[in-house]
Design a protein around this motif. Structure first.
Motif, PDB file in Angstrom:
ATOM      1  N   UNK A 182       2.833   0.527   3.000  1.00  0.00           N
ATOM      2  CA  UNK A 182       1.830   0.332   4.044  1.00  0.00           C
ATOM      3  C   UNK A 182       0.799  -0.675   3.538  1.00  0.00           C
ATOM      4  N   UNK A 183      -0.447  -0.321   3.446  1.00  0.00           N
ATOM      5  CA  UNK A 183      -1.450  -1.230   2.886  1.00  0.00           C
ATOM      6  C   UNK A 183      -2.178  -0.549   1.731  1.00  0.00           C
ATOM      7  N   UNK A 184      -1.474   0.329   1.062  1.00  0.00           N
ATOM      8  CA  UNK A 184      -2.063   1.073  -0.062  1.00  0.00           C
ATOM      9  C   UNK A 184      -1.730   0.362  -1.377  1.00  0.00           C
ATOM     10  N   UNK A 185      -2.418  -0.767  -1.631  1.00  0.00           N
ATOM     11  CA  UNK A 185      -2.082  -1.563  -2.805  1.00  0.00           C
ATOM     12  C   UNK A 185      -2.291  -0.807  -4.117  1.00  0.00           C
ATOM     13  N   UNK A 186      -3.113   0.228  -4.109  1.00  0.00           N
ATOM     14  CA  UNK A 186      -3.299   1.036  -5.317  1.00  0.00           C
ATOM     15  C   UNK A 186      -2.047   1.867  -5.639  1.00  0.00           C
ATOM     16  N   UNK A 187      -1.074   1.907  -4.733  1.00  0.00           N
ATOM     17  CA  UNK A 187       0.186   2.623  -4.960  1.00  0.00           C
ATOM     18  C   UNK A 187       1.347   1.662  -5.219  1.00  0.00           C
ATOM     19  N   UNK A 188       1.050   0.433  -5.618  1.00  0.00           N
ATOM     20  CA  UNK A 188       2.097  -0.570  -5.859  1.00  0.00           C
ATOM     21  C   UNK A 188       3.078  -0.082  -6.922  1.00  0.00           C
ATOM     22  N   UNK A 189       4.350  -0.317  -6.662  1.00  0.00           N
ATOM     23  CA  UNK A 189       5.427   0.077  -7.577  1.00  0.00           C
ATOM     24  C   UNK A 189       6.290  -1.138  -7.882  1.00  0.00           C
ATOM     25  N   UNK A 190       6.844  -1.166  -9.070  1.00  0.00           N
ATOM     26  CA  UNK A 190       7.787  -2.219  -9.437  1.00  0.00           C
ATOM     27  C   UNK A 190       9.095  -1.995  -8.691  1.00  0.00           C
ATOM     28  N   UNK A 218      -3.707  -2.089  11.381  1.00  0.00           N
ATOM     29  CA  UNK A 218      -4.579  -3.138  11.902  1.00  0.00           C
ATOM     30  C   UNK A 218      -4.354  -4.429  11.124  1.00  0.00           C
ATOM     31  N   UNK A 219      -4.105  -5.508  11.835  1.00  0.00           N
ATOM     32  CA  UNK A 219      -3.852  -6.798  11.209  1.00  0.00           C
ATOM     33  C   UNK A 219      -5.045  -7.239  10.350  1.00  0.00           C
ATOM     34  N   UNK A 220      -6.241  -6.826  10.698  1.00  0.00           N
ATOM     35  CA  UNK A 220      -7.427  -7.169   9.899  1.00  0.00           C
ATOM     36  C   UNK A 220      -7.361  -6.507   8.519  1.00  0.00           C
ATOM     37  N   UNK A 221      -6.835  -5.287   8.461  1.00  0.00           N
ATOM     38  CA  UNK A 221      -6.659  -4.621   7.167  1.00  0.00           C
ATOM     39  C   UNK A 221      -5.634  -5.354   6.317  1.00  0.00           C
ATOM     40  N   UNK A 222      -4.607  -5.881   6.963  1.00  0.00           N
ATOM     41  CA  UNK A 222      -3.602  -6.665   6.238  1.00  0.00           C
ATOM     42  C   UNK A 222      -4.257  -7.905   5.649  1.00  0.00           C
ATOM     43  N   UNK A 223      -5.075  -8.597   6.428  1.00  0.00           N
ATOM     44  CA  UNK A 223      -5.758  -9.799   5.949  1.00  0.00           C
ATOM     45  C   UNK A 223      -6.605  -9.503   4.711  1.00  0.00           C
ATOM     46  N   UNK A 224      -7.348  -8.402   4.749  1.00  0.00           N
ATOM     47  CA  UNK A 224      -8.181  -8.020   3.606  1.00  0.00           C
ATOM     48  C   UNK A 224      -7.322  -7.739   2.379  1.00  0.00           C
TER      49      UNK A 224
END
Length: 157
Positions: free
Chosen positions: A59-67, A102-108
């Motif tokens: 989703x947009x949870x970059x703190x959960x990024x996985x290899x 929200x596309x604005x959240x994606x932009x951020x």
């Protein structure tokens, strides 16, 4: 917008992606959990032999990024990874209305992920013009979009 290449089938989709990502140092896919995850793994497969680090952000949870790692069973989600990258691939599942992203959240999130990258690249990969129909082109500054159509036939024998 200008069509720079046409291809067909899964092979065409994968080859198109590999050509766009070939100079990347780190590719970060962003997509919905479950639906987009196997597409990210499939796309990662075609760059598995390149010196490119690959990851997935649910989703947009970059703190959960996985290899995304190569295993004897193919490409699979691995351990935690730093979310910063020079190439971001947005997968079309994010734009599906039922996901309510929200596309604005994606932009951020894009700005945070691409922070410090010298050569930034934003690629969209979708089916049936999802980014266009959901009006993400414009608000998101895509460098390229790979738009594919999928047809299926169920045959009874």
């Amino acid at each position: 917008m200008e069509v720079i290449k046409t291809a067909s089938g899964i092979g065409g989709l994968l080859t198109s992606f590999r050509e766009l990502a070939k100079d990347s140092k780190k590719v970060m896919f962003i997509g919905t959990t479950g639906f987009c995850t196997p597409f990210a793994e499939l796309m990662a497969y075609v760059i598995r032999d390149a010196p490119i680090e690959v990851g997935f952000i649910p989703d947009i949870r970059h703190h959960e990024a996985k290899a995304i790692i190569s295993t004897p069973n193919g490409m699979q989600i691995g351990d935690d990874i730093d979310h910063h990258a020079d190439t971001v691939v947005l997968l079309g599942g994010l734009a599906m209305p039922k996901m309510k992203i929200d596309v604005e959240n994606i932009k951020e999130n894009l700005e945070d992920i691409l922070e410090g990258a010298e050569n930034r690249l934003v690629i969209g990969i979708c089916f049936q013009s999802m980014f266009e129909t959901q009006c993400w082109i414009g608000p998101i500054d895509f460098d390229y979009i790979i738009d594919s159509d999928l047809s299926a036939s169920t045959i009874k024998l």
